[in-house]
Design a protein around this motif. Structure first.
Motif, mmCIF file in Angstrom:
data_model
loop_
_atom_site.group_PDB
_atom_site.id
_atom_site.type_symbol
_atom_site.label_atom_id
_atom_site.label_comp_id
_atom_site.label_asym_id
_atom_site.label_seq_id
_atom_site.Cartn_x
_atom_site.Cartn_y
_atom_site.Cartn_z
ATOM 1 N N THR A 1 39.736 27.662 38.004
ATOM 2 C CA THR A 1 41.106 28.091 38.277
ATOM 3 C C THR A 1 41.543 27.581 39.648
ATOM 4 O O THR A 1 40.707 27.395 40.531
ATOM 5 C CB THR A 1 41.231 29.630 38.227
ATOM 6 O OG1 THR A 1 42.595 29.968 38.495
ATOM 7 C CG2 THR A 1 40.344 30.326 39.244
ATOM 8 N N THR A 2 42.849 27.325 39.779
ATOM 9 C CA THR A 2 43.359 26.948 41.102
ATOM 10 C C THR A 2 44.275 28.062 41.617
ATOM 11 O O THR A 2 44.928 27.914 42.636
ATOM 12 C CB THR A 2 44.174 25.639 41.007
ATOM 13 O OG1 THR A 2 45.170 25.806 40.014
ATOM 14 C CG2 THR A 2 43.301 24.457 40.688
ATOM 15 N N LYS A 3 44.300 29.161 40.866
ATOM 16 C CA LYS A 3 45.211 30.249 41.251
ATOM 17 C C LYS A 3 44.437 31.327 42.003
ATOM 18 O O LYS A 3 43.285 31.627 41.652
ATOM 19 C CB LYS A 3 45.841 30.862 39.992
ATOM 20 C CG LYS A 3 46.639 29.840 39.205
ATOM 21 C CD LYS A 3 47.025 30.367 37.848
ATOM 22 C CE LYS A 3 47.541 29.225 37.006
ATOM 23 N NZ LYS A 3 47.633 29.565 35.591
HETATM 24 N N1 LIG Z 1 50.891 24.133 32.672
HETATM 25 C C1 LIG Z 1 50.071 23.940 33.719
HETATM 26 N N2 LIG Z 1 50.526 23.333 34.838
HETATM 27 C C2 LIG Z 1 49.718 23.131 35.911
HETATM 28 N N3 LIG Z 1 48.424 23.520 35.955
HETATM 29 C C3 LIG Z 1 47.909 24.138 34.863
HETATM 30 C C4 LIG Z 1 48.695 24.375 33.707
HETATM 31 N N4 LIG Z 1 47.909 24.996 32.810
HETATM 32 C C5 LIG Z 1 46.695 25.136 33.375
HETATM 33 N N5 LIG Z 1 46.694 24.631 34.609
HETATM 34 C C6 LIG Z 1 45.559 24.559 35.539
HETATM 35 O O1 LIG Z 1 44.402 24.909 34.831
HETATM 36 C C7 LIG Z 1 43.726 25.968 35.480
HETATM 37 C C8 LIG Z 1 42.999 26.808 34.442
HETATM 38 O O2 LIG Z 1 43.902 27.497 33.639
HETATM 39 P P1 LIG Z 1 43.421 28.757 32.868
HETATM 40 O O3 LIG Z 1 42.149 28.427 32.168
HETATM 41 O O4 LIG Z 1 44.525 29.258 32.059
HETATM 42 O O5 LIG Z 1 43.013 29.752 34.030
HETATM 43 P P2 LIG Z 1 43.976 30.557 35.032
HETATM 44 O O6 LIG Z 1 45.337 30.530 34.462
HETATM 45 O O7 LIG Z 1 43.369 31.911 35.107
HETATM 46 O O8 LIG Z 1 43.870 29.816 36.332
HETATM 47 C C9 LIG Z 1 44.807 26.683 36.225
HETATM 48 O O9 LIG Z 1 44.290 27.391 37.338
HETATM 49 C C10 LIG Z 1 45.694 25.541 36.673
HETATM 50 O O10 LIG Z 1 45.175 24.929 37.816
#
Ligand SMILES: Nc1ncnc2c1ncn2[C@@H]1O[C@H](COP(=O)(O)OP(=O)(O)O)[C@@H](O)[C@H]1O
Ligand SMILES: [Mg+2]
Length: 441
Positions: free
Chosen positions: A397-399
């Motif tokens: 994750t980047t969040k």
């Molecule tokens: N629509 C998107 N736009 C930009 N980055 C995205 C998008 N969907 C996913 N990501 C990237 O993929 C990562 C992993 O997503 P996810 O598995 O849903 O985990 P989370 O949402 O908990 O971070 C996110 O943290 C983000 O960096």
């Protein structure tokens, strides 16, 4: 570098020595052979002439000196080889009796024989030839030798050095290749190790999640009910109280979501597939997502309704994950487009997707079988190229408040339903996730 200089020095020395030997051998050899040949023929000539003259002398031992015309005629006879010679008859006092003179360029080579009458020396014959043609020939041979010597030097020096340098370059190239291979292998090993660590982490997390998830669900449910109760019995509460209750409710929702994500990831059940109309699937999923007002939503489905054969609960969860991610990628607003269309299935190899890690069922699509493509496109922040390969890894994750299971769960669910997921993104421009599912009906 030192080795290289030493090789150059040694090769130059060897080539130089051979070249000098070749350069000297040519004129020296020419001179020696020609000189020996010349002296030999001069000796023969002197011998023959002394015999001829001696015959005349013997015939007339007292008066031979006065037969000048005859003597000169004898002296003027030339050998068939025609070398330029001066011939002279001298008496015992060294006075010239007769001669046949040809202009000769010095230095001269001279051969002398005694003239005998009844065994007594009465004079001598002297034959001279010019050494000049021999020296000129030696000069020419020296020039030729120099030419050959230079050629030998260049050949002996340049060719081996070129071969050595080429071999050296080849060695360097092989070395670099080897280094690259070692680097690649090291990287693969590190990746494999990372994956192992990741798996162990996940296995551990799975155990904790399974154990604690269920335990936490109940208290969270109770807390959620309590908040709901407080919110309904306190309609006149102060704004601050209302605000705090709302925060508690949101955080409980969040915690429940995280727990169900964790449980989902470890307990993906076998899909219960049914034929589901695509527009209904999209509509129901969107209804359960909260999309802020600053995001413009557009759905595009074909006029002729079509269906997919999937587990609608699982696919609904996938679409919600994708929409939630898209919304989170556009904090300042943007546009979100969800499009569904039928596509003709071809083998993945033909689509150039050899590297995709796909379910066997989807990687060998029957030619011309139909599939449904649902794409979720946003105009958000996009994904950094270095993150593209990590997106579907669990816990990536980047969040700051993300747990990184949404995409990992989505991929598992899609593959369990016989489909696949692909992503295209441009940093700063937006992202498109495309889910391909088996057509239904
Ligand atoms: N629509 C998107 N736009 C930009 N980055 C995205 C998008 N969907 C996913 N990501 C990237 O993929 C990562 C992993 O997503 P996810 O598995 O849903 O985990 P989370 O949402 O908990 O971070 C996110 O943290 C983000 O960096
Ligand atoms: Mg997510």
């Amino acid at each position: 570098m030192n080795d290289r200089n030493r090789v150059i020095r040694i090769t130059t020395a060897i080539a130089g020595a051979v070249a000098v030997v070749v350069t000297l051998l040519m004129p020296l050899g020419y001179f020696l052979i020609s000189y020996r040949h010349m002296t030999g023929s001069l000796e023969t000539e002197a011998e023959i002439n002394s015999r001829i003259i001696s015959e005349l002398v013997n015939a007339n031992p007292d008066m031979w000196r006065y037969e000048q015309v005859r003597l000169e005629e004898l002296l003027a006879r030339r050998p068939s080889g025609g070398a330029q010679e001066t011939r002279r008859l001298l008496d015992l006092d060294g006075k010239t009796v007769a001669e046949s003179v040809t202009p000769l360029t010095p230095p001269l080579l001279r051969e002398t024989r005694d003239l005998k009458a009844a065994g007594v020396t009465v004079g001598r014959i002297e034959i001279s030839r010019s050494l000049f043609p021999l020296l000129a020939g030696t000069g020419a041979a020296a020039l030729l030798g120099l030419g050959i010597g230079l050629t030998v030097f260049v050949t002996l020096r340049v060719l081996p050095l070129r071969a050595v340098f080429r071999a050296e370059e080849e060695l360097c190239r092989l070395n670099e290749e080897l280094e690259l291979k070692v680097e690649e292998r090291t990287r693969q090993l590190a990746e494999a190790q990372d994956e192992l660590v990741q798996r162990e982490k996940l296995a551990l997390l799975g155990m904790i999640a399974a154990g604690m998830g269920n335990e936490l669900r109940n208290p969270l449910g109770v807390m959620s009910n309590a908040v709901y109760f407080l919110q309904s019995v306190q309609p006149d509460a102060t704004e601050t109280v209302k605000e705090y209750l709302e925060i508690i409710r949101e955080e409980i929702d969040n915690s429940q979501r995280i727990i169900s994500d964790l449980l989902d990831y470890y307990r993906i059940t076998t899909p219960r597939t049914a034929v589901v109309p695509v527009d209904a699937l999209i509509g129901e999923s969107l209804a359960r997502c909260s999309i802020p007002e600053n995001i413009r939503l557009r759905t595009e489905t074909a006029e002729m309704p079509f269906a997919v054969r999937v587990d609608s609960i699982q696919m609904g969860q996938v679409l919600r994950n994708l929409v939630t991610n898209a919304v989170q990628a556009m904090p300042d607003g943007g546009s979100l487009r969800i499009r569904a269309r039928k596509v003709q299935g071809t083998r993945n190899e033909e689509r150039g997707n050899k590297d995709l890690n796909l379910e066997p069922r989807t990687s060998n699509l029957e030619p011309c079988a139909d599939f449904v493509e649902i794409s979720v496109k946003d105009t958000g922040e996009g994904i950094a190229p270095e993150n593209m390969t990590k997106l579907f890894q669990p816990l990536f994750t980047t969040k700051s408040r993300g747990i990184g299971l949404g995409l990992a769960i989505s991929r598992k669910l899609i593959e369990a339903n016989g489909g696949r997921i692909e992503v295209k993104s441009c940093l700063g421009d937006g992202t498109t996730f495309t889910v391909t599912l088996p057509v239904g009906g």
